[in-house]
Design a protein around this motif. Structure first.
Motif, PDB file in Angstrom:
ATOM      1  N   ILE A  73       0.832  -1.210   0.000  1.00  0.00           N
ATOM      2  CA  ILE A  73       0.000   0.000   0.000  1.00  0.00           C
ATOM      3  C   ILE A  73       0.866   1.260   0.000  1.00  0.00           C
ATOM      4  CG2 ILE A  73      -1.642   1.353   1.361  1.00  0.00           C
ATOM      5  CD1 ILE A  73      -2.939  -0.993  -0.041  1.00  0.00           C
ATOM      6  N   LEU A  74       1.847   1.316   0.880  1.00  0.00           N
ATOM      7  CA  LEU A  74       2.684   2.511   0.977  1.00  0.00           C
ATOM      8  C   LEU A  74       3.539   2.690  -0.277  1.00  0.00           C
ATOM      9  CD1 LEU A  74       3.778   2.201   4.719  1.00  0.00           C
ATOM     10  CD2 LEU A  74       2.061   3.742   3.763  1.00  0.00           C
ATOM     11  N   GLY A  75       3.980   1.574  -0.873  1.00  0.00           N
ATOM     12  CA  GLY A  75       4.805   1.665  -2.075  1.00  0.00           C
ATOM     13  C   GLY A  75       4.055   2.149  -3.291  1.00  0.00           C
ATOM     14  N   VAL A  76       2.811   1.702  -3.428  1.00  0.00           N
ATOM     15  CA  VAL A  76       2.038   2.061  -4.617  1.00  0.00           C
ATOM     16  C   VAL A  76       1.507   3.491  -4.527  1.00  0.00           C
ATOM     17  CG1 VAL A  76      -0.075   1.499  -5.904  1.00  0.00           C
ATOM     18  CG2 VAL A  76       1.470  -0.324  -5.201  1.00  0.00           C
ATOM     19  N   THR A  77       1.358   4.014  -3.318  1.00  0.00           N
ATOM     20  CA  THR A  77       0.745   5.341  -3.155  1.00  0.00           C
ATOM     21  C   THR A  77       1.755   6.446  -2.840  1.00  0.00           C
ATOM     22  OG1 THR A  77       0.344   4.938  -0.792  1.00  0.00           O
ATOM     23  CG2 THR A  77      -1.399   4.289  -2.319  1.00  0.00           C
ATOM     24  N   LYS A  78       3.037   6.144  -2.841  1.00  0.00           N
ATOM     25  CA  LYS A  78       4.006   7.128  -2.359  1.00  0.00           C
ATOM     26  C   LYS A  78       4.089   8.371  -3.245  1.00  0.00           C
ATOM     27  CE  LYS A  78       7.939   4.768  -4.549  1.00  0.00           C
ATOM     28  NZ  LYS A  78       9.232   4.082  -4.294  1.00  0.00           N
ATOM     29  N   ARG A  79       3.650   8.284  -4.517  1.00  0.00           N
ATOM     30  CA  ARG A  79       3.699   9.433  -5.410  1.00  0.00           C
ATOM     31  C   ARG A  79       2.419  10.280  -5.337  1.00  0.00           C
ATOM     32  NH1 ARG A  79       5.826   7.036  -9.372  1.00  0.00           N
ATOM     33  NH2 ARG A  79       7.757   8.087  -9.967  1.00  0.00           N
ATOM     34  N   PHE A  80       1.422   9.840  -4.611  1.00  0.00           N
ATOM     35  CA  PHE A  80       0.126  10.527  -4.573  1.00  0.00           C
ATOM     36  C   PHE A  80       0.282  11.947  -4.024  1.00  0.00           C
ATOM     37  CE2 PHE A  80      -3.138   6.807  -4.438  1.00  0.00           C
ATOM     38  CZ  PHE A  80      -2.619   6.326  -5.633  1.00  0.00           C
TER      39      PHE A  80
ATOM     40  N   GLU B 238      -6.188  11.780  -6.550  1.00  0.00           N
ATOM     41  CA  GLU B 238      -5.567  10.572  -5.983  1.00  0.00           C
ATOM     42  C   GLU B 238      -6.020  10.347  -4.546  1.00  0.00           C
ATOM     43  OE1 GLU B 238      -1.419  10.505  -8.584  1.00  0.00           O
ATOM     44  OE2 GLU B 238      -1.645  11.890  -6.899  1.00  0.00           O
ATOM     45  N   LEU B 239      -6.186  11.426  -3.784  1.00  0.00           N
ATOM     46  CA  LEU B 239      -6.688  11.300  -2.412  1.00  0.00           C
ATOM     47  C   LEU B 239      -8.098  10.719  -2.411  1.00  0.00           C
ATOM     48  CD1 LEU B 239      -6.490  11.809   0.642  1.00  0.00           C
ATOM     49  CD2 LEU B 239      -7.339  14.134   0.206  1.00  0.00           C
ATOM     50  N   GLU B 240      -8.950  11.218  -3.303  1.00  0.00           N
ATOM     51  CA  GLU B 240     -10.323  10.699  -3.375  1.00  0.00           C
ATOM     52  C   GLU B 240     -10.328   9.220  -3.740  1.00  0.00           C
ATOM     53  OE1 GLU B 240     -12.285  13.220  -6.166  1.00  0.00           O
ATOM     54  OE2 GLU B 240     -12.364  14.950  -4.810  1.00  0.00           O
ATOM     55  N   GLN B 241      -9.462   8.823  -4.657  1.00  0.00           N
ATOM     56  CA  GLN B 241      -9.381   7.407  -5.034  1.00  0.00           C
ATOM     57  C   GLN B 241      -8.946   6.554  -3.847  1.00  0.00           C
ATOM     58  OE1 GLN B 241      -6.735   7.341  -8.503  1.00  0.00           O
ATOM     59  NE2 GLN B 241      -8.496   6.775  -9.755  1.00  0.00           N
ATOM     60  N   LEU B 242      -8.002   7.050  -3.103  1.00  0.00           N
ATOM     61  CA  LEU B 242      -7.488   6.312  -1.956  1.00  0.00           C
ATOM     62  C   LEU B 242      -8.565   6.174  -0.877  1.00  0.00           C
ATOM     63  CD1 LEU B 242      -5.097   4.926  -0.633  1.00  0.00           C
ATOM     64  CD2 LEU B 242      -4.208   7.174   0.037  1.00  0.00           C
ATOM     65  N   GLN B 243      -9.282   7.255  -0.609  1.00  0.00           N
ATOM     66  CA  GLN B 243     -10.363   7.198   0.376  1.00  0.00           C
ATOM     67  C   GLN B 243     -11.496   6.276  -0.087  1.00  0.00           C
ATOM     68  OE1 GLN B 243     -10.958  11.460   0.545  1.00  0.00           O
ATOM     69  NE2 GLN B 243      -9.911  11.626   2.524  1.00  0.00           N
ATOM     70  N   GLN B 244     -11.776   6.299  -1.381  1.00  0.00           N
ATOM     71  CA  GLN B 244     -12.788   5.403  -1.935  1.00  0.00           C
ATOM     72  C   GLN B 244     -12.352   3.937  -1.805  1.00  0.00           C
ATOM     73  OE1 GLN B 244     -13.755   6.184  -6.024  1.00  0.00           O
ATOM     74  NE2 GLN B 244     -15.319   4.596  -6.137  1.00  0.00           N
ATOM     75  N   PHE B 245     -11.071   3.685  -2.061  1.00  0.00           N
ATOM     76  CA  PHE B 245     -10.520   2.331  -1.916  1.00  0.00           C
ATOM     77  C   PHE B 245     -10.710   1.831  -0.492  1.00  0.00           C
ATOM     78  CE2 PHE B 245      -6.634  -0.098  -0.687  1.00  0.00           C
ATOM     79  CZ  PHE B 245      -6.880  -1.250  -1.420  1.00  0.00           C
TER      80      PHE B 245
ATOM     81  N   ASP C 106      -4.294   4.137   6.400  1.00  0.00           N
ATOM     82  CA  ASP C 106      -4.432   5.439   7.061  1.00  0.00           C
ATOM     83  C   ASP C 106      -3.170   6.282   6.889  1.00  0.00           C
ATOM     84  OD1 ASP C 106      -7.006   4.872   7.947  1.00  0.00           O
ATOM     85  OD2 ASP C 106      -6.301   3.995   9.830  1.00  0.00           O
ATOM     86  N   GLN C 107      -2.017   5.636   6.950  1.00  0.00           N
ATOM     87  CA  GLN C 107      -0.766   6.368   6.758  1.00  0.00           C
ATOM     88  C   GLN C 107      -0.655   6.892   5.331  1.00  0.00           C
ATOM     89  OE1 GLN C 107       2.070   3.404   8.022  1.00  0.00           O
ATOM     90  NE2 GLN C 107       2.193   4.230  10.096  1.00  0.00           N
ATOM     91  N   ALA C 108      -1.131   6.116   4.370  1.00  0.00           N
ATOM     92  CA  ALA C 108      -1.097   6.554   2.971  1.00  0.00           C
ATOM     93  C   ALA C 108      -1.994   7.771   2.772  1.00  0.00           C
ATOM     94  CB  ALA C 108      -1.526   5.414   2.053  1.00  0.00           C
ATOM     95  N   ILE C 109      -3.149   7.766   3.406  1.00  0.00           N
ATOM     96  CA  ILE C 109      -4.060   8.919   3.312  1.00  0.00           C
ATOM     97  C   ILE C 109      -3.416  10.148   3.945  1.00  0.00           C
ATOM     98  CG2 ILE C 109      -6.253   9.860   4.172  1.00  0.00           C
ATOM     99  CD1 ILE C 109      -7.424   7.011   3.837  1.00  0.00           C
ATOM    100  N   GLU C 110      -2.806   9.962   5.104  1.00  0.00           N
ATOM    101  CA  GLU C 110      -2.134  11.075   5.783  1.00  0.00           C
ATOM    102  C   GLU C 110      -0.997  11.624   4.928  1.00  0.00           C
ATOM    103  OE1 GLU C 110       0.607  11.981   9.729  1.00  0.00           O
ATOM    104  OE2 GLU C 110      -0.416  10.060   9.558  1.00  0.00           O
ATOM    105  N   THR C 111      -0.204  10.723   4.361  1.00  0.00           N
ATOM    106  CA  THR C 111       0.933  11.143   3.546  1.00  0.00           C
ATOM    107  C   THR C 111       0.467  11.869   2.286  1.00  0.00           C
ATOM    108  OG1 THR C 111       2.236   9.278   4.361  1.00  0.00           O
ATOM    109  CG2 THR C 111       2.990  10.335   2.332  1.00  0.00           C
TER     110      THR C 111
END
Length: 948
Positions: free
Chosen positions: A883-890, A895-902, A919-924
């Motif tokens: 999760i953290l690896g795939v979202t690190k460029r967000f 992208e935030l909306e997609q992550l929250q929807q996921f 949750d850490q990915a959303i925060e980041t």
């Protein structure tokens, strides 16, 4: 009126008196009977209703020893399944009165007794066993539940016997199978990974770390195989079972240990060993082809040295007669510290002097040292429950650099720990969604909650705070405390306060150690609250303040703290190159007059001896930057790296300006050392991630091209135009940095150089001209610059490679292609075990996400496949890393909306061990969005003004 019986008055009165007496007697007797019944029949009942719904064992029983016999089938049955059969018995003592036996069991099928029960219970040493009333399997909490007709007697010993069958699946957990091809023939290995909660998949057991016992193992296996376990084999004989000849190997009983440390392997591997007569037998096991190619030689060379180092360091003899180490083709972790039989990924144990890089060699050294450190710290003395996992893993992380440094003293590995562990821990612990090192027991119950603890905080931060403790105590004092701890608690279980207590005893006995508080008071602030401080020093006034460092200052910590996010901070500092000793910051704000200066530069946290960041007043920042520009060598090399890392992270937290952080890179055109460059590259990688889809990218390339070009020329000269390799370990790393960053920033000639090397290899596949150190960057850049032909060649060489380290480099290089259709194909391969081993699926997907073209493809892929990934890769994937690896460029609202929807769409399915990572990915992502909006124009302007 009818006829009746006549009674005289006197007789009537007599009868009444007698009747009253009789009633009184009856009442008295009934009271006596009731009291007696209460004593002998109606005993106070132990409330055992639904105990099987709790994930924790009730603590009523204590195992003493197990007898286990397992027979893995290395060929599929008529249904195409690989299975194992077995029977086991466990002797246990009743500690508290109970009529219920709970023993862990997961995915095992049982042979029922004639009475229809899953087990048989008998008494030992004169105990009488009650009859079994009812048995069943509780799937959710993973128990075999056995209800008894009567209670067990406290202090008595009983024997529980079971026969069962399980699947030898390829899920990398419990008793599982690993497959590989040798000379075109498919080979199957039966092996184990029990940590943390998968021993119960191999046999029924009391599967908690405090439930230590002795294990007597017997393995039945095919004629052409060898069996290994924790103990030394006592002998192998040929027997006939089910009309077929098989081998039966029995092993010496283990020491008293936890279930998660049990291991057994059946394979046709071969080995090399330490010389006859050695005090401890050391054997390195692997595929026959790997051993014959000499890939186990390096591990054998260093294992004895590191084992000797730890015996001296702990002042404690290695308690076993042998140390087997085995490299497995399929293994979910890096390695596992099973007592006497350590299991490894091939890349963590095997080293090929021709094919492997110096980085591969370092990794083998570090991992072996990490696992050997566990032989005492973790195995001999074990944490009582998983909430103190950090004590095991954090210590092994720290100690691994000590043992590896002993084995390779010229590599400066104790210094490199700062880059490899402490910087990694800073990044994870700067998030508001971080967690303390030590959790409450009640917060860690389920297997998923336990697995989630195997993260950067546990390993890297754990190692960092223990390194800090050793620094302010001194290493000799720290080691004496460890020795006392291991001696007192040998073969037992502890909580972290037991370690603090033994260290305090040593400190109290040493008049040269002066601490401002007890070890408990100092260290509890570092382990019971998440995060770390940023210490701000004002050299104009001498004032020092501390504040909880958060990467996004606008967020609030997800947890409250009894210490209000204040720490006892040891500050080792220097002034204009002169060491000034150590000062303790014990409050939010204090004053230390010696730090007051108008002309000299002040540097705190010298060599990153403490786990905190440092900020200064603007004038001192200017003096430090001036020193870096004029003569950077006056500042220690580790501290040069730390100035860069602190500055960039302070800027991201909006504590200092981003321009100050960027100014710390100006001296790099004169810097030749690896650590400052590596710190800069890692931090500038964040700029690449945030800006590689915008116009800032070109300006960033141009600026860094000017900084790295002198480094490229330096290494071109010292390597005689790339034909030689630098002698220094860290110089070899920095040569790779020079070529990698040079290619990224389009330094003239480097792209052509890497493409030419790769083309030479394509033309002569049997002779690879690329040096092992350079392969990762050359493969990536050549495949990125090429097309289908380069990718297909890389894929072919990956599939044909018998060297795991070489395969890993190709696996990364294949993710660098710029062709979306090839990246999509590669993503499909990642979840096909025939194409990519399950252990590597996470890496492939994350590597692809690191490619600016591959990132959206990888994100779409895991969203579409999430249920499949969760269900089929649960035991083999690091969901947090994924999760953290795939979202690190967000960094965008979309992208935030997609992550929250996921997150919303998958609440029901769950996230396995990655719930916190989501949750850490959303925060980041939110922090990235703010940082980009606030810094994009500023960075663009600075880069334009400072580019040559």
């Amino acid at each position: 009126m009818g006829k009746g019986l006549y009674i005289s008055k006197s007789v009537g009165i007599t009868l009444i008196v007698l009747a009253v007496a009789a009633v009184a007697t009856i009442i008295a007797l009934s009271v006596v009977f009731h009291n007696e019944k209460s004593r002998t029949v109606e005993k106070p009942q132990i409330n055992e209703t639904d105990q099987w719904k709790s994930y924790r064992l009730p603590g009523t029983l204590s195992p003493q020893y197990y007898n286990i016999t397992l027979w893995p089938r290395l060929v599929p049955d008529a249904n195409g399944m690989y299975i194992f059969t077995g029977h086991s018995g466990v002797a246990f003592t009743c500690v508290k009165e109970t009529g219920l036996i709970l023993i862990h069991s997961n995915k095992l099928n049982y042979t029922l007794t004639p009475e229809g029960h899953h087990a048989k219970l008998t008494g030992l040493e004169g105990a009488e066993a009650p009859a079994i009333k009812k048995t069943w399997l509780e799937v959710e909490t993973q128990y075999l539940v056995i209800q008894l007709s009567e209670t067990l007697q406290v202090g008595k010993i009983y024997w529980l016997y079971m026969e069962f069958q399980g699947e030898l699946a390829n899920d990398l957990g419990g008793f599982y199978r690993s497959e590989y091809f040798e000379n075109g023939v498919k080979k199957v290995v039966a092996t184990t990974q029990m940590q943390p909660t998968d021993a119960r998949k191999a046999f029924p057991c009391f599967d908690e770390p405090a439930m230590k016992a002795v294990f007597h193992m017997t393995l039945i296996h095919p004629l052409d195989t060898v069996a290994l376990s924790n103990g030394m084999d006592k002998g192998t004989e040929t027997i006939t079972l089910n009309n077929q000849q098989v081998l039966q190997t029995k092993f010496d009983p283990t020491e008293k240990m936890s279930t998660y440390l049990l291991a057994f392997v059946v394979s046709d591997f071969t080995f090399i060993r330490s010389p006859a007569g050695a005090e401890v037998l050391i054997r390195i096991w692997a595929r026959r082809e790997a051993i014959e190619a000499g890939q186990g030689d390096y591990a054998l060379t260093i294992t004895g040295n590191i084992l000797d180092f730890f015996q001296n360091y702990y002042n404690s003899k290695y308690p076993l007669s042998k140390s087997d180490q085995i490299a497995l083709p399929d293994f979910s972790a890096g390695a596992m510290e099973n007592w006497g039989l350590i299991t490894y990924r091939e890349t963590a144990l095997l080293y090929d002097p021709i094919m492997s890089s110096n980085g591969d060699k370092e990794w083998v050294t570090i991992v072996i040292s990490h696992e050997l450190a566990h032989m005492w710290f973790g195995n001999l003395v074990t944490m009582k429950w998983w909430n103190d996992l950090w004590l095991n893993e954090g210590f092994a992380t720290y100690a691994s650099y000590l043992g590896a440094d002993y084995a390779q003293p010229s590599w400066n590995l104790k210094d490199l720990m700062v880059l490899k562990e402490i910087h990694k821990a800073f990044a994870a612990d700067a998030l508001a969604t971080s967690h303390p090192l030590s959790s409450l027991e009640e917060d860690v119950k389920t297997p998923a909650q336990i697995s989630a603890l195997f993260d950067t905080i546990t390993y890297s931060k754990g190692g960092a705070v223990l390194r800090m403790l050793s620094e302010f105590l001194s290493e000799p004092v720290f080691a004496r405390g460890l020795s006392a701890y291991l001696k007192q608690f040998a073969y037992g279980n502890t909580v972290y306060t037991d370690l603090w207590g033994k260290l305090q005893e040593v400190v109290d006995a040493d008049p040269e150690v002066n601490l401002p508080a007890t070890i408990t008071e100092i260290m509890n602030r570092w382990i019971l609250q998440m995060g770390f401080p940023v210490v701000t020093i004002d050299t104009q006034t001498g004032s020092i303040t501390q504040n909880h460092f958060l990467l996004d200052a606008d967020t609030k910590p997800s947890r409250s703290s009894a210490y209000n996010y204040e720490w006892f901070v040891p500050i080792k500092w220097m002034k204009s190159g002169t060491a000034m000793g150590q000062h303790w910051l014990l409050e939010k704000t204090a004053t230390h007059d010696p730090m007051k200066t108008n002309s000299e530069w002040v540097l705190a946290n010298v060599n990153v001896s403490g786990f905190y960041r440092v900020n200064y007043d603007p004038q001192n920042w200017e003096r430090l930057l001036s020193q870096l520009s004029t003569d950077h060598s006056d500042i220690p090399v580790i501290s040069r790296a730390q100035i860069v890392d602190d500055a960039f992270n302070l800027a991201r937290a909006k504590i200092i300006s981003t321009t100050v952080a960027l100014n710390t890179t100006k001296f790099l055109s004169e810097e030749k050392e690896y650590m400052p460059w590596e710190a800069a590259v890692k931090n500038l990688n964040y700029f690449f991630l945030m800006f590689d889809r915008s116009e800032v990218y070109g300006a960033l390339q141009k600026y860094l091209r000017g900084k790295v070009q002198p480094l490229v020329e330096y290494f071109r000269n010292v390597t005689s135009d790339w034909t030689e390799i630098p002698s220094s370990h860290t110089d070899q790393y920095n040569q790779v940095n020079a070529i990698t960053l040079g290619c990224t920033t389009e330094v003239e000639g480097l792209a052509d150089l890497t493409k030419a090397w790769f083309r030479q290899w394509m033309e002569n596949p049997d002779k690879n001209p690329i040096h092992s150190n350079m392969k990762t960057t050359v493969y990536c850049n050549a495949i990125a610059a090429g097309g289908a032909a380069e990718w297909e060649f890389g894929w072919k060489m990956y599939k044909n490679s018998s060297n795991a380290a070489e395969a890993d480099k190709l696996m990364y290089g294949l993710s660098c292609t710029k062709k979306p259709w090839l990246l999509n194909r590669y993503l499909d391969y990642s979840l096909d075990p025939d194409m990519i081993r399950k252990q590597d699926a996470t890496y492939v997907i994350v590597y692809i996400a690191g490619n600016v073209i591959g990132q959206p493809l990888a994100w779409d892929f895991i969203r579409a496949k999430w249920n499949y990934i969760l269900n089929d890769y649960g035991g083999s994937l690091s969901f947090s890393r994924l999760i953290l690896g795939v979202t690190k460029r967000f960094s965008t609202e979309f992208e935030l909306e997609q992550l929250q929807q996921f997150k919303e769409e998958n609440v029901a399915a769950g996230f396995g061990s990655a719930a916190q990572a989501v949750d850490q990915a959303i925060e980041t992502t939110k922090a990235n969005m703010k940082w980009v909006s606030e810094n994009k124009q500023l960075v663009m302007q600075w880069l334009t003004e400072n580019s040559a």
